[in-house]
Design a protein around this motif. Sequence first.
Motif, PDB file in Angstrom:
ATOM      1  N   CYS A 295      40.059   4.790  38.384  1.00  0.00           N
ATOM      2  CA  CYS A 295      40.182   3.497  39.074  1.00  0.00           C
ATOM      3  C   CYS A 295      41.383   2.719  38.564  1.00  0.00           C
ATOM      4  O   CYS A 295      42.144   2.145  39.358  1.00  0.00           O
ATOM      5  CB  CYS A 295      38.908   2.669  38.885  1.00  0.00           C
ATOM      6  SG  CYS A 295      37.482   3.256  39.823  1.00  0.00           S
ATOM      7  N   LEU A 296      41.571   2.702  37.259  1.00  0.00           N
ATOM      8  CA  LEU A 296      42.690   1.955  36.676  1.00  0.00           C
ATOM      9  C   LEU A 296      44.016   2.573  37.094  1.00  0.00           C
ATOM     10  O   LEU A 296      44.954   1.850  37.473  1.00  0.00           O
ATOM     11  CB  LEU A 296      42.566   1.934  35.152  1.00  0.00           C
ATOM     12  CG  LEU A 296      43.651   1.157  34.406  1.00  0.00           C
ATOM     13  CD1 LEU A 296      43.671  -0.307  34.843  1.00  0.00           C
ATOM     14  CD2 LEU A 296      43.428   1.270  32.895  1.00  0.00           C
ATOM     15  N   ARG A 297      44.112   3.888  37.057  1.00  0.00           N
ATOM     16  CA  ARG A 297      45.356   4.564  37.442  1.00  0.00           C
ATOM     17  C   ARG A 297      45.682   4.285  38.912  1.00  0.00           C
ATOM     18  O   ARG A 297      46.833   3.990  39.265  1.00  0.00           O
ATOM     19  CB  ARG A 297      45.221   6.063  37.204  1.00  0.00           C
ATOM     20  CG  ARG A 297      46.500   6.835  37.511  1.00  0.00           C
ATOM     21  CD  ARG A 297      46.423   8.279  37.033  1.00  0.00           C
ATOM     22  NE  ARG A 297      45.419   9.047  37.765  1.00  0.00           N
ATOM     23  CZ  ARG A 297      44.264   9.446  37.252  1.00  0.00           C
ATOM     24  NH1 ARG A 297      43.952   9.125  35.997  1.00  0.00           N
ATOM     25  NH2 ARG A 297      43.423  10.162  37.960  1.00  0.00           N
ATOM     26  N   LEU A 298      44.662   4.345  39.768  1.00  0.00           N
ATOM     27  CA  LEU A 298      44.879   4.113  41.197  1.00  0.00           C
ATOM     28  C   LEU A 298      45.291   2.672  41.466  1.00  0.00           C
ATOM     29  O   LEU A 298      46.185   2.409  42.283  1.00  0.00           O
ATOM     30  CB  LEU A 298      43.600   4.458  41.962  1.00  0.00           C
ATOM     31  CG  LEU A 298      43.691   4.553  43.486  1.00  0.00           C
ATOM     32  CD1 LEU A 298      44.776   5.537  43.906  1.00  0.00           C
ATOM     33  CD2 LEU A 298      42.346   4.967  44.066  1.00  0.00           C
ATOM     34  N   ALA A 299      44.651   1.721  40.785  1.00  0.00           N
ATOM     35  CA  ALA A 299      45.002   0.312  40.964  1.00  0.00           C
ATOM     36  C   ALA A 299      46.452   0.054  40.553  1.00  0.00           C
ATOM     37  O   ALA A 299      47.194  -0.646  41.250  1.00  0.00           O
ATOM     38  CB  ALA A 299      44.057  -0.568  40.156  1.00  0.00           C
ATOM     39  N   ARG A 300      46.847   0.620  39.434  1.00  0.00           N
ATOM     40  CA  ARG A 300      48.221   0.421  38.959  1.00  0.00           C
ATOM     41  C   ARG A 300      49.231   1.061  39.903  1.00  0.00           C
ATOM     42  O   ARG A 300      50.347   0.540  40.079  1.00  0.00           O
ATOM     43  CB  ARG A 300      48.361   0.975  37.540  1.00  0.00           C
ATOM     44  CG  ARG A 300      47.679   0.077  36.492  1.00  0.00           C
ATOM     45  CD  ARG A 300      47.680   0.707  35.123  1.00  0.00           C
ATOM     46  NE  ARG A 300      47.196  -0.245  34.105  1.00  0.00           N
ATOM     47  CZ  ARG A 300      46.915   0.098  32.843  1.00  0.00           C
ATOM     48  NH1 ARG A 300      47.075   1.361  32.451  1.00  0.00           N
ATOM     49  NH2 ARG A 300      46.475  -0.824  31.988  1.00  0.00           N
ATOM     50  N   GLU A 301      48.874   2.186  40.518  1.00  0.00           N
ATOM     51  CA  GLU A 301      49.765   2.807  41.496  1.00  0.00           C
ATOM     52  C   GLU A 301      49.915   1.922  42.728  1.00  0.00           C
ATOM     53  O   GLU A 301      51.019   1.773  43.267  1.00  0.00           O
ATOM     54  CB  GLU A 301      49.203   4.181  41.900  1.00  0.00           C
ATOM     55  CG  GLU A 301      49.336   5.238  40.826  1.00  0.00           C
ATOM     56  CD  GLU A 301      48.658   6.541  41.228  1.00  0.00           C
ATOM     57  OE1 GLU A 301      48.114   6.613  42.355  1.00  0.00           O
ATOM     58  OE2 GLU A 301      48.663   7.481  40.418  1.00  0.00           O
ATOM     59  N   CYS A 302      48.808   1.318  43.163  1.00  0.00           N
ATOM     60  CA  CYS A 302      48.853   0.469  44.357  1.00  0.00           C
ATOM     61  C   CYS A 302      49.730  -0.756  44.152  1.00  0.00           C
ATOM     62  O   CYS A 302      50.485  -1.150  45.047  1.00  0.00           O
ATOM     63  CB  CYS A 302      47.438   0.034  44.739  1.00  0.00           C
ATOM     64  SG  CYS A 302      46.410   1.340  45.463  1.00  0.00           S
ATOM     65  N   VAL A 303      49.648  -1.387  42.973  1.00  0.00           N
ATOM     66  CA  VAL A 303      50.371  -2.646  42.755  1.00  0.00           C
ATOM     67  C   VAL A 303      51.854  -2.431  42.497  1.00  0.00           C
ATOM     68  O   VAL A 303      52.609  -3.406  42.410  1.00  0.00           O
ATOM     69  CB  VAL A 303      49.740  -3.472  41.602  1.00  0.00           C
ATOM     70  CG1 VAL A 303      48.301  -3.811  41.919  1.00  0.00           C
ATOM     71  CG2 VAL A 303      49.842  -2.735  40.274  1.00  0.00           C
ATOM     72  N   ARG A 304      52.284  -1.188  42.388  1.00  0.00           N
ATOM     73  CA  ARG A 304      53.726  -0.943  42.302  1.00  0.00           C
ATOM     74  C   ARG A 304      54.416  -1.392  43.582  1.00  0.00           C
ATOM     75  O   ARG A 304      55.603  -1.739  43.567  1.00  0.00           O
ATOM     76  CB  ARG A 304      53.996   0.540  42.050  1.00  0.00           C
ATOM     77  CG  ARG A 304      53.653   0.998  40.637  1.00  0.00           C
ATOM     78  CD  ARG A 304      53.815   2.493  40.490  1.00  0.00           C
ATOM     79  NE  ARG A 304      53.340   2.948  39.194  1.00  0.00           N
ATOM     80  CZ  ARG A 304      53.087   4.219  38.899  1.00  0.00           C
ATOM     81  NH1 ARG A 304      53.311   5.161  39.821  1.00  0.00           N
ATOM     82  NH2 ARG A 304      52.647   4.553  37.710  1.00  0.00           N
ATOM     83  N   ASN A 305      53.655  -1.354  44.674  1.00  0.00           N
ATOM     84  CA  ASN A 305      54.149  -1.892  45.940  1.00  0.00           C
ATOM     85  C   ASN A 305      53.761  -3.369  45.991  1.00  0.00           C
ATOM     86  O   ASN A 305      52.617  -3.717  46.268  1.00  0.00           O
ATOM     87  CB  ASN A 305      53.535  -1.127  47.113  1.00  0.00           C
ATOM     88  CG  ASN A 305      53.941  -1.691  48.465  1.00  0.00           C
ATOM     89  OD1 ASN A 305      54.772  -2.594  48.559  1.00  0.00           O
ATOM     90  ND2 ASN A 305      53.342  -1.178  49.522  1.00  0.00           N
ATOM     91  N   ARG A 306      54.699  -4.249  45.749  1.00  0.00           N
ATOM     92  CA  ARG A 306      54.399  -5.683  45.644  1.00  0.00           C
ATOM     93  C   ARG A 306      53.932  -6.274  46.972  1.00  0.00           C
ATOM     94  O   ARG A 306      53.308  -7.335  47.007  1.00  0.00           O
ATOM     95  CB  ARG A 306      55.625  -6.454  45.144  1.00  0.00           C
ATOM     96  CG  ARG A 306      56.273  -5.896  43.900  1.00  0.00           C
ATOM     97  CD  ARG A 306      55.301  -5.724  42.749  1.00  0.00           C
ATOM     98  NE  ARG A 306      54.842  -7.005  42.242  1.00  0.00           N
ATOM     99  CZ  ARG A 306      53.949  -7.154  41.266  1.00  0.00           C
ATOM    100  NH1 ARG A 306      53.384  -6.073  40.731  1.00  0.00           N
ATOM    101  NH2 ARG A 306      53.589  -8.357  40.859  1.00  0.00           N
ATOM    102  N   GLU A 307      54.228  -5.582  48.081  1.00  0.00           N
ATOM    103  CA  GLU A 307      53.840  -6.093  49.399  1.00  0.00           C
ATOM    104  C   GLU A 307      52.324  -6.137  49.576  1.00  0.00           C
ATOM    105  O   GLU A 307      51.822  -6.889  50.412  1.00  0.00           O
ATOM    106  CB  GLU A 307      54.463  -5.231  50.499  1.00  0.00           C
ATOM    107  CG  GLU A 307      55.985  -5.269  50.538  1.00  0.00           C
ATOM    108  CD  GLU A 307      56.503  -6.672  50.816  1.00  0.00           C
ATOM    109  OE1 GLU A 307      55.903  -7.372  51.658  1.00  0.00           O
ATOM    110  OE2 GLU A 307      57.505  -7.063  50.189  1.00  0.00           O
TER     111      GLU A 307
END
Length: 341
Positions: A295-307
């Motif tokens: 979950c943490l890895r996926l969340a951090r991947e998602c927020v790389r896209n600031r949009e």
Amino acid sequence: MISIIVPVYNAENYIEDCVNSILHQSFSDWELLLIDNGSEDNSLELCKKLANEEKRICVLHQEANGGVSAARNLGMARAKGNWITFIDADDWVEHDFLERLLTMQKESQADMVICGYRKRYAEDRKIYHEAYPKGLSVDQQRECTKDGFSIAGEEYGRKAYLENCLLAGNTHCWGALYKKGLVQEIEFPVGLSIGEDLLFLIDAALKAQKIIVTDYPGYSYYINTRGAMEKPFTLSYMDQITCWQKAAKKLEEVYPELGDRLQSLLLVAVLLVVGKLARLSREERKQYRRQQEYCLRLARECVRNREVFSYLPKGYPLKVRVYCILPQVYLWAYGRWRQGK
């Protein structure tokens, strides 16, 4: 004819209310397929009893519990009607539910007609018993309807429906009427315990030409405090994430411009799962270390896209940032907050 598909699993306390609401429909050309999904209570016997009393009811039985998806797929394979609707075994519908949806379909020639719903609780079920007793005539039922019979709905094309309804949270397959030709080659994904409705609706919407959505609250959705969505975290709850990953893959292939919004919805799904994990004790969470890391890895991947932040619901941008930076603090704080509610 309308084929009504009702998956049944350990529903002995509810199934008669559900069936009774169907028996008293103002539209009478229907068949009811009760799919017993390996129930361990008296559900199958009750279904057979109801079928013996009404020739329009057909009971199908699966020995093992293959989940609601397998039951619905079996129902669609056996359906004889030109239209299909799904009702859950612990829910019920208004007496003119079928008539209204079918009338709207014929007026608009839509592929799907979706109505509104009311959330119902135990006290509402008691009121239902008093308002719609067995033997109530159609004329008497009409008198019980406060808003009369009206046809109103908003028309959507497939992309507008996806953006304004499905991705806005209207992700349940019940409370809708589908042309059989639209869904007969679509299956609910077997193996998912959460999100199967979403994936089915995406496939249906991508084939539809016209969809009607109405506020008419013809469906009563029973809030079961013992239901799957109300239970503590189990591994099956990870399906919340899996279904949105599958949904994003399907939709981005057709509408790549929806990518940022889909990523934000995946991120919300991750936070919902994390919220379930947070409600476990520290000792209980230890056995789900791999799920926490995922979950943490996926969340951090998602927020790389600031949009994605511009599409998150109110309050979520702060929650996401705290979780990504201080995951263990977030789990502790959220768990304490939930315990205090």
